[in-house]
Write a protein that holds these residues in place. Structure first.
Motif, PDB file in Angstrom:
ATOM      1  N   ASN A  66       6.824   6.566   1.374  1.00 46.81           N
ATOM      2  CA  ASN A  66       7.676   7.755   1.392  1.00 46.81           C
ATOM      3  C   ASN A  66       7.049   8.817   2.294  1.00 46.81           C
ATOM      4  O   ASN A  66       5.935   8.641   2.810  1.00 46.81           O
ATOM      5  N   GLU A  67       7.765   9.931   2.466  1.00 46.92           N
ATOM      6  CA  GLU A  67       7.271  10.914   3.437  1.00 46.92           C
ATOM      7  C   GLU A  67       5.957  11.524   2.990  1.00 46.92           C
ATOM      8  O   GLU A  67       5.092  11.842   3.802  1.00 46.92           O
ATOM      9  N   TYR A  68       5.764  11.656   1.684  1.00 48.40           N
ATOM     10  CA  TYR A  68       4.523  12.233   1.175  1.00 48.40           C
ATOM     11  C   TYR A  68       3.356  11.295   1.492  1.00 48.40           C
ATOM     12  O   TYR A  68       2.287  11.746   1.922  1.00 48.40           O
ATOM     13  N   SER A  69       3.550   9.994   1.309  1.00 51.34           N
ATOM     14  CA  SER A  69       2.486   9.022   1.665  1.00 51.34           C
ATOM     15  C   SER A  69       2.104   9.182   3.128  1.00 51.34           C
ATOM     16  O   SER A  69       0.924   9.170   3.486  1.00 51.34           O
ATOM     17  N   ARG A 108      13.891   8.704   2.540  1.00 52.21           N
ATOM     18  CA  ARG A 108      13.684   7.760   3.640  1.00 52.21           C
ATOM     19  C   ARG A 108      12.262   7.206   3.593  1.00 52.21           C
ATOM     20  O   ARG A 108      11.306   7.960   3.417  1.00 52.21           O
ATOM     21  N   PHE A 109      12.136   5.907   3.746  1.00 53.95           N
ATOM     22  CA  PHE A 109      10.821   5.256   3.668  1.00 53.95           C
ATOM     23  C   PHE A 109      10.478   4.581   4.985  1.00 53.95           C
ATOM     24  O   PHE A 109      11.357   3.998   5.629  1.00 53.95           O
ATOM     25  N   LEU A 110       9.196   4.615   5.320  1.00 60.56           N
ATOM     26  CA  LEU A 110       8.695   3.825   6.446  1.00 60.56           C
ATOM     27  C   LEU A 110       8.390   2.432   5.896  1.00 60.56           C
ATOM     28  O   LEU A 110       7.751   2.285   4.842  1.00 60.56           O
ATOM     29  N   ASN A 111       8.839   1.414   6.625  1.00 62.13           N
ATOM     30  CA  ASN A 111       8.804   0.027   6.144  1.00 62.13           C
ATOM     31  C   ASN A 111       7.576  -0.686   6.734  1.00 62.13           C
ATOM     32  O   ASN A 111       7.582  -1.090   7.887  1.00 62.13           O
ATOM     33  N   ALA A 291      -5.844   3.599 -11.590  1.00 56.37           N
ATOM     34  CA  ALA A 291      -6.892   3.543 -12.627  1.00 56.37           C
ATOM     35  C   ALA A 291      -6.868   4.816 -13.477  1.00 56.37           C
ATOM     36  O   ALA A 291      -7.125   4.777 -14.684  1.00 56.37           O
ATOM     37  N   GLY A 292      -6.555   5.959 -12.836  1.00 58.98           N
ATOM     38  CA  GLY A 292      -6.521   7.235 -13.557  1.00 58.98           C
ATOM     39  C   GLY A 292      -5.130   7.567 -14.087  1.00 58.98           C
ATOM     40  O   GLY A 292      -4.934   8.638 -14.664  1.00 58.98           O
ATOM     41  N   GLY A 293      -4.158   6.678 -13.848  1.00 58.50           N
ATOM     42  CA  GLY A 293      -2.787   6.948 -14.297  1.00 58.50           C
ATOM     43  C   GLY A 293      -1.977   7.700 -13.250  1.00 58.50           C
ATOM     44  O   GLY A 293      -0.907   8.233 -13.562  1.00 58.50           O
ATOM     45  N   PHE A 294      -2.464   7.731 -12.008  1.00 58.36           N
ATOM     46  CA  PHE A 294      -1.777   8.493 -10.966  1.00 58.36           C
ATOM     47  C   PHE A 294      -0.740   7.598 -10.267  1.00 58.36           C
ATOM     48  O   PHE A 294      -1.058   6.838  -9.351  1.00 58.36           O
ATOM     49  N   ILE A 295       0.477   7.664 -10.754  1.00 57.77           N
ATOM     50  CA  ILE A 295       1.607   6.910 -10.185  1.00 57.77           C
ATOM     51  C   ILE A 295       2.876   7.603 -10.695  1.00 57.77           C
ATOM     52  O   ILE A 295       2.835   8.252 -11.752  1.00 57.77           O
ATOM     53  N   SER A 296       3.975   7.448  -9.982  1.00 57.93           N
ATOM     54  CA  SER A 296       5.224   8.043 -10.483  1.00 57.93           C
ATOM     55  C   SER A 296       5.758   7.180 -11.627  1.00 57.93           C
ATOM     56  O   SER A 296       6.066   6.007 -11.413  1.00 57.93           O
ATOM     57  N   PRO A 297       5.906   7.749 -12.838  1.00 54.39           N
ATOM     58  CA  PRO A 297       6.423   6.941 -13.943  1.00 54.39           C
ATOM     59  C   PRO A 297       7.905   6.629 -13.784  1.00 54.39           C
ATOM     60  O   PRO A 297       8.405   5.683 -14.383  1.00 54.39           O
ATOM     61  N   THR A 298       8.617   7.395 -12.967  1.00 56.10           N
ATOM     62  CA  THR A 298      10.061   7.190 -12.855  1.00 56.10           C
ATOM     63  C   THR A 298      10.441   6.239 -11.723  1.00 56.10           C
ATOM     64  O   THR A 298      11.393   5.484 -11.847  1.00 56.10           O
ATOM     65  N   SER A 299       9.685   6.248 -10.620  1.00 53.31           N
ATOM     66  CA  SER A 299      10.086   5.408  -9.481  1.00 53.31           C
ATOM     67  C   SER A 299       9.109   4.265  -9.233  1.00 53.31           C
ATOM     68  O   SER A 299       9.419   3.370  -8.440  1.00 53.31           O
ATOM     69  N   GLY A 300       7.925   4.297  -9.853  1.00 46.90           N
ATOM     70  CA  GLY A 300       6.932   3.245  -9.595  1.00 46.90           C
ATOM     71  C   GLY A 300       6.271   3.411  -8.242  1.00 46.90           C
ATOM     72  O   GLY A 300       5.469   2.587  -7.817  1.00 46.90           O
ATOM     73  N   GLU A 301       6.606   4.507  -7.545  1.00 48.20           N
ATOM     74  CA  GLU A 301       6.022   4.768  -6.232  1.00 48.20           C
ATOM     75  C   GLU A 301       4.561   5.201  -6.481  1.00 48.20           C
ATOM     76  O   GLU A 301       4.312   6.112  -7.266  1.00 48.20           O
ATOM     77  N   GLY A 302       3.626   4.501  -5.846  1.00 47.07           N
ATOM     78  CA  GLY A 302       2.230   4.771  -6.189  1.00 47.07           C
ATOM     79  C   GLY A 302       1.302   5.015  -5.026  1.00 47.07           C
ATOM     80  O   GLY A 302       0.177   5.491  -5.222  1.00 47.07           O
ATOM     81  N   ILE A 303       1.740   4.715  -3.795  1.00 48.11           N
ATOM     82  CA  ILE A 303       0.786   4.829  -2.676  1.00 48.11           C
ATOM     83  C   ILE A 303       0.437   6.297  -2.419  1.00 48.11           C
ATOM     84  O   ILE A 303      -0.727   6.644  -2.226  1.00 48.11           O
ATOM     85  N   SER A 304       1.440   7.189  -2.483  1.00 51.70           N
ATOM     86  CA  SER A 304       1.125   8.606  -2.228  1.00 51.70           C
ATOM     87  C   SER A 304       0.230   9.158  -3.340  1.00 51.70           C
ATOM     88  O   SER A 304      -0.690   9.935  -3.075  1.00 51.70           O
ATOM     89  N   TYR A 305       0.477   8.744  -4.576  1.00 52.84           N
ATOM     90  CA  TYR A 305      -0.362   9.215  -5.695  1.00 52.84           C
ATOM     91  C   TYR A 305      -1.786   8.688  -5.542  1.00 52.84           C
ATOM     92  O   TYR A 305      -2.754   9.378  -5.829  1.00 52.84           O
TER      93      TYR A 305
END
Ligand SMILES: Cc1cc2nc3c(=O)[nH]c(=O)nc-3n(C[C@H](O)[C@H](O)[C@H](O)COP(=O)(O)OP(=O)(O)OC[C@H]3O[C@@H](n4cnc5c(N)ncnc54)[C@H](O)[C@@H]3O)c2cc1C
Length: 375
Positions: A66-69, A108-111, A291-305
């Protein structure tokens, strides 16, 4: 075809044995661990990053940035163009399969190729970071002065000491488990790589289907060159997920030109339920990424977190001095991320309910787009 990025492979400078003492030891060479190592090493200190897998590793993932990542990538230099797959950008789309409702969003996501992406991040680490592959952290003890970490190497166990240990070892973190601060249960995820036999729309489709049973959270389809990733997320303790995935594929094939699956991956993702699931660490041990629980619980998007929390962990380590500890700086720096996760947790009961999924079909696309942006 999703390329394994052969050009990039085998170029990571890895040692077979680490030294015996480092300022920082990072467990896990995913986006959280690598970003942390880069920042922690920025003051010239000695950093070791170890991974239980052989590197470069291949994490099961949609490879959607995503754009934040993308905003965290500047310190790694320019992304090699061969990491980006076709279509280059895809928009997220809510798809109620049973009612044939599609709501495209502005998200919008970069693929990218996920294996190639992680490999590129790893190769960008400076020379004061040692990288050791196939070396799981199997235990550690900490006191006021140091952390003594046990690594399992091919020829037996080896102890390495460090001032700070960072657990960036993913959803099933061994470091977190040893701290005894609460394991988090996990979704079961399956991904098939299906040949595309025809035209497929350039969307990251998030699909709700009622026919697969209550254990089915949602599925997704994303085109990657001449294959499409067809993934599904099942609630914890789902029985026979492979059978359910077959059913999912069968249903999709009625309307989508999906050919044979050439590969199936099984993995897990955190099933965050409570603010207490997010933990920055304990004593001289920090926890970053999943490991610390840093991920979006709603979208499963985790790379930016992962990159955000890893970056903050590394900065806290580099900035700590007499009177401030890395953990106190990191806890303070991640307060906003925790608040963001807590806000998202409030949406979960609605999003996971049948009526929530049903109602989304009646909401105008621009509102779905706006809501999705906040998720
Ligand atoms: C099927 C699936 C699809 C996904 N798709 C997307 C997506 O499209 N976009 C997105 O943003 N997010 C996605 N995610 C989430 C994202 O992949 C993760 O949130 C992200 O990889 C977390 O990064 P991390 O660095 O915390 O952990 P990881 O990337 O999981 O890295 C942890 C590393 O630690 C290593 N390790 C484990 N145990 C030890 C040990 N004891 N000692 C040393 N090393 C150890 C592992 O080998 C691994 O390399 C997806 C997740 C899944 C499961």
């Amino acid at each position: 075809m999703q390329r394994p990025c052969g050009i990039l492979r085998h170029m990571v400078r890895t040692l077979s044995h680490p030294g015996s003492s480092y300022d920082t030891l990072v467990a896990g060479a995913g986006p959280a661990g690598i970003t942390c190592a880069l920042e922690a090493a920025s003051n010239g200190s000695r950093v070791l990053i170890v991974d239980s897998s052989s590197l470069p590793r291949d994490k099961s993932c949609g490879g959607m940035l995503n754009e934040y990542s993308q905003s965290f990538l500047a310190p790694f230099g320019e992304m090699p163009p061969e990491l980006v797959l076709e279509p280059t950008y895809v928009h997220f789309r809510y798809h109620d399969w049973d009612r044939s409702i599609r709501k495209p969003t502005e998200l919008r996501f970069l693929n990218v190729s996920r294996p190639g992406f992680d490999d590129w991040l790893l190769r960008s680490l400076p020379d004061n970071v040692d990288v050791v592959s196939s070396a799981p952290v199997v235990g550690f003890e900490q006191d006021d002065r140091e952390v003594r970490v046990r690594l399992k190497l091919a020829d037996g166990e080896r102890e390495v000491t460090c001032s700070t240990l960072v657990g960036a070892d993913g959803a099933r973190s061994a470091v977190r488990r040893q701290l005894g601060i609460g394991g988090v249960s996990t979704y079961v995820t399956l991904q098939d790589y299906c040949r595309i036999d025809g035209e497929i729309e350039p969307f990251f489709d998030c699909i709700y289907i009622r026919d697969i049973g209550d254990s089915f959270g949602y599925g997704y389809v994303v085109p990657k060159g001449d294959v499409a990733i067809v993934g599904a997320v099942f609630y914890p303790k789902t029985r026979r997920p492979h059978e359910r995935q077959e059913r999912f594929l069968e249903i999709l094939r009625d309307r989508l030109p999906l050919g044979q699956s050439t590969k199936r991956e099984a993995s897990v993702a955190l099933y965050l339920r409570s603010p207490q699931d997010v933990v920055p660490g304990q004593g001289r041990v920090l926890l970053a990424g999943e490991a610390g629980g840093f991920i979006s619980p709603t979208s499963g998007e985790g790379i930016s977190y992962a990159m955000n929390s890893g970056r903050l962990a590394g900065r806290a380590i580099a900035a700590a001095h007499n009177g401030t500890t890395p953990l106190s700086l990191f806890s303070e720096a991640t307060a906003d991320i925790r608040a963001n996760i807590v806000r998202k947790l409030r949406w979960l009961p609605f999003m996971e309910s049948d009526w929530g999924k049903y109602l989304a079909g009646f909401v105008p696309s621009f509102v779905v787009s706006r809501i999705t942006k906040g998720l």
